[in-house]
Design a protein around this motif. Structure first.
Motif, PDB file in Angstrom:
ATOM      1  N   GLN A   1     -14.825 -16.679 -35.434  1.00 14.22           N
ATOM      2  CA  GLN A   1     -13.800 -16.173 -36.347  1.00 14.22           C
ATOM      3  C   GLN A   1     -12.941 -15.097 -35.691  1.00 14.22           C
ATOM      4  OE1 GLN A   1     -15.951 -14.923 -39.805  1.00 14.22           O
ATOM      5  NE2 GLN A   1     -16.109 -16.994 -40.662  1.00 14.22           N
ATOM      6  N   ALA A   2     -13.577 -14.229 -34.865  1.00 14.07           N
ATOM      7  CA  ALA A   2     -12.809 -13.187 -34.179  1.00 14.07           C
ATOM      8  C   ALA A   2     -11.812 -13.784 -33.197  1.00 14.07           C
ATOM      9  CB  ALA A   2     -13.767 -12.237 -33.457  1.00 14.07           C
ATOM     10  N   ARG A   3     -12.240 -14.834 -32.475  1.00 19.02           N
ATOM     11  CA  ARG A   3     -11.324 -15.477 -31.535  1.00 19.02           C
ATOM     12  C   ARG A   3     -10.159 -16.139 -32.267  1.00 19.02           C
ATOM     13  NH1 ARG A   3     -16.176 -17.042 -28.902  1.00 19.02           N
ATOM     14  NH2 ARG A   3     -16.086 -19.085 -29.932  1.00 19.02           N
ATOM     15  N   VAL A   4     -10.441 -16.665 -33.440  1.00 20.43           N
ATOM     16  CA  VAL A   4      -9.372 -17.297 -34.212  1.00 20.43           C
ATOM     17  C   VAL A   4      -8.397 -16.248 -34.744  1.00 20.43           C
ATOM     18  CG1 VAL A   4      -8.860 -18.625 -36.280  1.00 20.43           C
ATOM     19  CG2 VAL A   4     -10.771 -19.302 -34.813  1.00 20.43           C
ATOM     20  N   ALA A   5      -8.940 -15.077 -35.190  1.00 20.88           N
ATOM     21  CA  ALA A   5      -8.090 -14.042 -35.791  1.00 20.88           C
ATOM     22  C   ALA A   5      -7.374 -13.199 -34.754  1.00 20.88           C
ATOM     23  CB  ALA A   5      -8.931 -13.133 -36.689  1.00 20.88           C
ATOM     24  N   ALA A   6      -7.865 -13.164 -33.497  1.00 16.95           N
ATOM     25  CA  ALA A   6      -7.269 -12.305 -32.466  1.00 16.95           C
ATOM     26  C   ALA A   6      -5.790 -12.587 -32.249  1.00 16.95           C
ATOM     27  CB  ALA A   6      -8.055 -12.439 -31.165  1.00 16.95           C
TER      28      ALA A   6
ATOM     29  N   LYS B   1      -0.209 -10.744 -32.783  1.00 21.50           N
ATOM     30  CA  LYS B   1       1.156 -11.041 -33.206  1.00 21.50           C
ATOM     31  C   LYS B   1       1.653 -10.007 -34.201  1.00 21.50           C
ATOM     32  CE  LYS B   1       4.017 -14.709 -35.193  1.00 21.50           C
ATOM     33  NZ  LYS B   1       4.034 -16.074 -35.752  1.00 21.50           N
ATOM     34  N   GLU B   2       0.809  -9.639 -35.155  1.00 21.85           N
ATOM     35  CA  GLU B   2       1.208  -8.624 -36.134  1.00 21.85           C
ATOM     36  C   GLU B   2       1.465  -7.290 -35.444  1.00 21.85           C
ATOM     37  OE1 GLU B   2      -1.899  -8.523 -38.987  1.00 21.85           O
ATOM     38  OE2 GLU B   2      -1.255 -10.372 -40.024  1.00 21.85           O
ATOM     39  N   ARG B   3       0.655  -6.946 -34.447  1.00 18.67           N
ATOM     40  CA  ARG B   3       0.850  -5.691 -33.718  1.00 18.67           C
ATOM     41  C   ARG B   3       2.178  -5.703 -32.969  1.00 18.67           C
ATOM     42  NH1 ARG B   3      -0.309  -3.660 -28.611  1.00 18.67           N
ATOM     43  NH2 ARG B   3      -0.888  -1.445 -28.577  1.00 18.67           N
ATOM     44  N   GLU B   4       2.492  -6.810 -32.312  1.00 15.80           N
ATOM     45  CA  GLU B   4       3.764  -6.911 -31.597  1.00 15.80           C
ATOM     46  C   GLU B   4       4.945  -6.810 -32.556  1.00 15.80           C
ATOM     47  OE1 GLU B   4       3.672 -10.503 -29.437  1.00 15.80           O
ATOM     48  OE2 GLU B   4       2.171  -9.822 -27.966  1.00 15.80           O
ATOM     49  N   GLU B   5       4.825  -7.458 -33.711  1.00 14.77           N
ATOM     50  CA  GLU B   5       5.907  -7.372 -34.695  1.00 14.77           C
ATOM     51  C   GLU B   5       6.093  -5.940 -35.190  1.00 14.77           C
ATOM     52  OE1 GLU B   5       4.870 -10.118 -37.715  1.00 14.77           O
ATOM     53  OE2 GLU B   5       5.478 -11.911 -36.583  1.00 14.77           O
ATOM     54  N   LEU B   6       4.961  -5.234 -35.381  1.00 15.26           N
ATOM     55  CA  LEU B   6       5.048  -3.842 -35.835  1.00 15.26           C
ATOM     56  C   LEU B   6       5.694  -2.967 -34.768  1.00 15.26           C
ATOM     57  CD1 LEU B   6       4.385  -1.701 -37.950  1.00 15.26           C
ATOM     58  CD2 LEU B   6       2.109  -1.487 -36.944  1.00 15.26           C
TER      59      LEU B   6
END
Length: 280
Positions: free
Chosen positions: A58-63, A68-73
């Motif tokens: 699950q962590a590999r899937v969510a990473a 992406k969210e961090r880059e957008e922020l």
């Protein structure tokens, strides 16, 4: 006697004996206790490994989603920062334009000599010339919240610190002694300038100042120095030095340079009509 003999021969109830026999028989047919314990431990380890594996998957899937969210922020922060910088630059340009128009309006008030005098007195133009340099500083070892004899009936106790009312008297004394332009710590004073306090800090036109306070006054240097030292405000400053340890230093300077005030408010007057005279 027969009852006692029966009790001695059958000390345990028959039900207990049957249960013990049945448990023994089941144990012989089932797995040994050590083997059952090992199987239980193995099952627990397998379950724990399964949980860890699922969590890692699950962590590999969510990473990628988190990245992406961090880059957008980060991109959004950069865009907003650039927008804020552009707005700040625009504000500075508008302030400069307003100041230029204000100086232009003052310059159109009459002849060139009169306009120059108005600009100097209003603080709209930078000035340089002879004058005096006055440095006022807190007493050595002074600190906020100190205790001592009250300096006046205002309720403030002496802490060896320069107060806003002290700087007010100093500036007013210089004006009265013939100063043509005054600045404190590089900030030009005008007829609308206010010296106030916020806690232990001194504010000039809502801008905080840090001691020592360097006051520059353009005028007839020697006469200005003499008049100020012998004025009521000069004697007041001398009393602060003698009684409370306030440090001061006054010197006559040949050439002082004072900047223009950052913002000058232009006001106009209108003649009073006859109707207004009658109602006033």
């Amino acid at each position: 006697m027969s009852l006692l003999t029966n009790v001695m021969d059958h000390s345990l109830d028959d039900g207990y004996a049957e249960a013990a026999a049945r448990k023994k028989a089941e144990g012989e047919r089932g797995l040994p206790k050590t083997l059952r314990a090992k199987l239980g431990l193995a099952a627990g380890l397998v379950l724990a490994a399964l949980v860890v594996t699922v969590g890692a998957a699950q962590a590999r899937v969510a990473a990628p989603v988190v990245a992406k969210e961090r880059e957008e922020l980060i991109d959004r922060i950069d865009r907003e920062t650039e927008a804020a910088d552009r707005l700040e630059k625009s504000v500075d340009n508008l302030r400069a334009e307003v100041s230029a128009r204000q100086r232009e309006a003052i310059g159109h008030g009459g002849s060139s000599d009169r306009s120059e005098l108005v600009g100097i007195l209003s603080g709209a133009t930078p000035v340089h010339g002879p004058g005096v340099k006055l440095v006022v500083d807190d007493a050595k070892g002074s600190g906020a919240g100190g205790e001592g004899d009250p300096r006046s009936a205002s309720g403030f106790s002496d802490t060896g610190r320069v107060r806003d009312r002290d700087m007010q008297r100093v500036v007013n004394g210089l004006w009265e002694s013939g100063a043509e332009a005054v600045s404190i710590n590089g900030q030009r004073l005008t007829a609308l300038s206010a010296i106030r306090a916020a806690g232990d800090a001194i504010l000039v036109d809502n801008r905080p100042l840090v001691p020592p306070y360097t006051v520059l006054a353009v005028g007839d240097g020697r006469n200005l120095s003499y008049r100020f030292q012998n004025s009521a405000d000069g004697l007041y400053l001398h009393a602060l030095q003698e009684n409370y340890g306030i440090r001061t230093g006054l010197s006559v300077e040949d050439d002082l340079r004072l900047p223009a005030a950052p913002s000058v408010i232009v006001r106009t007057a209108q003649p009073i009509s006859e109707t207004e005279k009658g109602t006033s």
